[in-house]
Design a protein around this motif. Structure first.
Motif, PDB file in Angstrom:
ATOM      1  N   ALA A  92     -14.422  15.467  -2.087  1.00 55.16           N
ATOM      2  CA  ALA A  92     -13.148  16.002  -1.891  1.00 55.16           C
ATOM      3  C   ALA A  92     -12.534  16.180  -3.373  1.00 55.16           C
ATOM      4  CB  ALA A  92     -12.087  15.238  -1.058  1.00 55.16           C
ATOM      5  N   GLY A  93     -11.267  16.433  -3.429  1.00 54.65           N
ATOM      6  CA  GLY A  93     -10.466  16.906  -4.769  1.00 54.65           C
ATOM      7  C   GLY A  93     -10.521  18.510  -5.225  1.00 54.65           C
ATOM      8  N   ASP A  94     -10.478  19.428  -4.281  1.00 54.90           N
ATOM      9  CA  ASP A  94     -10.852  20.344  -4.745  1.00 54.90           C
ATOM     10  C   ASP A  94      -9.746  21.095  -5.716  1.00 54.90           C
ATOM     11  OD1 ASP A  94     -13.433  21.143  -3.492  1.00 54.90           O
ATOM     12  OD2 ASP A  94     -12.214  20.954  -1.525  1.00 54.90           O
ATOM     13  N   LEU A  95      -8.379  20.862  -5.072  1.00 53.01           N
ATOM     14  CA  LEU A  95      -7.351  21.156  -5.683  1.00 53.01           C
ATOM     15  C   LEU A  95      -7.047  20.655  -7.103  1.00 53.01           C
ATOM     16  CD1 LEU A  95      -4.354  22.682  -5.626  1.00 53.01           C
ATOM     17  CD2 LEU A  95      -3.561  20.708  -4.868  1.00 53.01           C
ATOM     18  N   GLY A 120      -1.205  16.355   4.384  1.00 51.19           N
ATOM     19  CA  GLY A 120      -1.989  15.894   2.882  1.00 51.19           C
ATOM     20  C   GLY A 120      -1.143  16.633   1.739  1.00 51.19           C
ATOM     21  N   THR A 121      -0.850  15.798   0.713  1.00 51.76           N
ATOM     22  CA  THR A 121       0.003  15.944  -0.361  1.00 51.76           C
ATOM     23  C   THR A 121      -0.890  16.466  -1.572  1.00 51.76           C
ATOM     24  OG1 THR A 121      -0.059  13.649  -1.218  1.00 51.76           O
ATOM     25  CG2 THR A 121       1.721  14.423   0.503  1.00 51.76           C
ATOM     26  N   VAL A 122      -0.151  17.036  -2.557  1.00 47.76           N
ATOM     27  CA  VAL A 122      -0.963  17.528  -3.922  1.00 47.76           C
ATOM     28  C   VAL A 122      -1.177  16.153  -4.437  1.00 47.76           C
ATOM     29  CG1 VAL A 122      -0.315  18.662  -6.011  1.00 47.76           C
ATOM     30  CG2 VAL A 122       0.319  19.754  -3.752  1.00 47.76           C
ATOM     31  N   LEU A 128       0.858  -1.281  -0.046  1.00 43.47           N
ATOM     32  CA  LEU A 128      -0.064   0.061   0.208  1.00 43.47           C
ATOM     33  C   LEU A 128       0.895   1.293  -0.159  1.00 43.47           C
ATOM     34  CD1 LEU A 128      -2.917   0.956   0.187  1.00 43.47           C
ATOM     35  CD2 LEU A 128      -2.415   1.449   2.689  1.00 43.47           C
ATOM     36  N   VAL A 129       0.570   2.212  -0.930  1.00 48.03           N
ATOM     37  CA  VAL A 129       1.438   3.438  -1.056  1.00 48.03           C
ATOM     38  C   VAL A 129       0.572   4.441   0.013  1.00 48.03           C
ATOM     39  CG1 VAL A 129       2.105   5.389  -2.399  1.00 48.03           C
ATOM     40  CG2 VAL A 129       2.147   2.931  -3.306  1.00 48.03           C
ATOM     41  N   MET A 130       1.488   5.027   0.722  1.00 50.71           N
ATOM     42  CA  MET A 130       0.995   6.131   1.433  1.00 50.71           C
ATOM     43  C   MET A 130       2.031   7.421   1.198  1.00 50.71           C
ATOM     44  SD  MET A 130       0.408   5.798   5.514  1.00 50.71           S
ATOM     45  CE  MET A 130       1.994   6.040   6.225  1.00 50.71           C
ATOM     46  N   ALA A 131       1.357   8.612   1.135  1.00 48.90           N
ATOM     47  CA  ALA A 131       1.932   9.732   0.743  1.00 48.90           C
ATOM     48  C   ALA A 131       2.168  10.562   2.406  1.00 48.90           C
ATOM     49  CB  ALA A 131       1.582  10.623  -0.158  1.00 48.90           C
ATOM     50  N   GLY A 132       0.985  11.538   2.290  1.00 48.50           N
ATOM     51  CA  GLY A 132       0.798  11.945   3.911  1.00 48.50           C
ATOM     52  C   GLY A 132       0.033  11.232   4.831  1.00 48.50           C
ATOM     53  N   GLY A 133      -0.909  10.301   4.293  1.00 50.17           N
ATOM     54  CA  GLY A 133      -1.577   9.247   5.159  1.00 50.17           C
ATOM     55  C   GLY A 133      -2.716   9.903   5.834  1.00 50.17           C
ATOM     56  N   THR A 134      -3.243  11.066   5.148  1.00 47.72           N
ATOM     57  CA  THR A 134      -4.781  11.331   5.662  1.00 47.72           C
ATOM     58  C   THR A 134      -5.856  10.828   5.239  1.00 47.72           C
ATOM     59  OG1 THR A 134      -4.824  13.091   3.558  1.00 47.72           O
ATOM     60  CG2 THR A 134      -3.687  14.040   5.797  1.00 47.72           C
ATOM     61  N   VAL A 135      -5.836  10.103   4.277  1.00 42.23           N
ATOM     62  CA  VAL A 135      -6.908   9.220   3.946  1.00 42.23           C
ATOM     63  C   VAL A 135      -6.603   7.951   4.515  1.00 42.23           C
ATOM     64  CG1 VAL A 135      -8.044   8.026   2.024  1.00 42.23           C
ATOM     65  CG2 VAL A 135      -7.437  10.288   1.782  1.00 42.23           C
TER      66      VAL A 135
END
Ligand SMILES: Cc1cc2nc3c(=O)[nH]c(=O)nc-3n(C[C@H](O)[C@H](O)[C@H](O)COP(=O)(O)OP(=O)(O)OC[C@H]3O[C@@H](n4cnc5c(N)ncnc54)[C@H](O)[C@@H]3O)c2cc1C
Length: 278
Positions: free
Chosen positions: A115-118, A103-105, A27-34
């Motif tokens: 979600a997904g505003d950016l 959270g990351t870009v 499992l890939v995790m970036a910022g982990g907020t999800v």
């Protein structure tokens, strides 16, 4: 089963090699907020997790006018002054300071609507996504990145490495409409990029969020704008078309009927405001 192995690669090459070795079980995790809340609540039970925070993908740089954003760049960094104003505005309306710090870009491209505003703003700016795997890479337009609800073109051995955003050449506008002014899920998010020649629209990108399985372009509305002046008749017709072609859903925040209605109302307001810009 709790997480058995946690990998922390020190480079993109190391990260893609680990993906090639372990495949979809990693499992890939970036910022982990999800990802982290799902693991903590037992909804997601991966045995192997790879954190990307040391993989060298957190950067912002300018290349030939374009803004190049590393995938694990925290959302907060998009508030910096040299970032395109449309992206700053979208980042400001994305979550809270604490979530933006973690959270990351890149992660924002994977979140389910509303979600997904950016991502909506990136879509309006015709961003390109650089996708890397062990021994290869490809670049796809963000408009072709999503294939369905929480589905993308990404293969199991691929990572999003960076996002390239061309410098906007024209008028831009962003609006997130929710039940509150701040820290609120979207009823609809809109981002618009218009290139004018004289008083007529020469090129249009209308991106919508929270009214479909993923951020989407209102293609029929865009086509109806091109070659037309941004007058009241055009705005009314284009807003109607965008409302008709989006694919809204009902959730705890708004009904599909209300979302569709707000596409029409909010897009008309946004375009009307853009018409008075010089
Ligand atoms: C309380 C709260 C409020 C929020 N409010 C908003 C809001 O108002 N607007 C909004 O737009 N968003 C909102 N979000 C969503 C937030 O923007 C995302 O959580 C964030 O952008 C995800 O980034 P991340 O790095 O934490 O992703 P992670 O949790 O690390 O990962 C999310 C998913 O993306 C995948 N992934 C991440 N990076 C990569 C990569 N480089 N390559 C391949 N796959 C990758 C992961 O495998 C995972 O499936 C909110 C979230 C929370 C928790």
């Amino acid at each position: 089963m709790t997480v058995q192995s946690y990998y922390l690669p020190r480079s993109l090459a190391e990260a893609t090699a680990l993906l090639a070795e372990h495949g979809p079980s990693l499992l890939v995790m970036a910022g982990g907020t999800v990802v982290m809340p799902l693991i903590n609540e037992g909804v997601s039970t991966p045995e192997k997790v790879m954190g990307l925070r040391r993989a060298g993908l957190s950067y912002l740089r300018r290349e030939d006018g374009a803004l190049v954003i590393g995938a694990t760049t925290p959302l907060t960094r998009l508030l910096e002054p040299d970032v395109f104003p449309l992206l700053r505005e979208a980042a400001r309306h994305t979550a809270t300071w604490s979530i933006r710090n973690m959270g990351t870009v890149g992660g924002n491209l994977f979140v389910p609507p509303p979600a997904g505003d950016l991502a909506v703003a990136l879509l309006a700016l015709d961003a390109q996504v650089r996708i890397v795997r062990a021994g290869g890479e490809r670049t796809v337009p963000l408009s072709g990145f999503w294939t369905g609800f929480m589905q993308t073109v990404l293969a199991a051995d691929e990572l999003v490495a960076e996002i390239r955003v061309p410098e906007p050449a024209g008028r831009v506008a962003f609006r997130k409409f929710g039940r509150k002014q701040a820290n609120t899920p979207a009823i609809v998010t809109l981002a618009v990029h218009l290139r004018m020649v004289g008083d007529r629209v020469a090129d249009a990108r209308l991106a919508l969020g929270a009214v479909g399985p993923h951020p989407l372009r209102a293609r029929q509305a865009e086509a109806a704008l091109v070659g037309r002046p941004l007058d009241a008749d055009t705005v009314a017709a284009v807003s109607e078309l965008a409302a008709a072609e989006c694919e809204p859903f009902t959730d705890a925040i708004a009904s599909d009927w209300y979302r569709r209605r707000m596409v029409k109302v909010q897009l008309a307001r946004l375009l009307t405001a853009m018409a008075t810009e010089v």
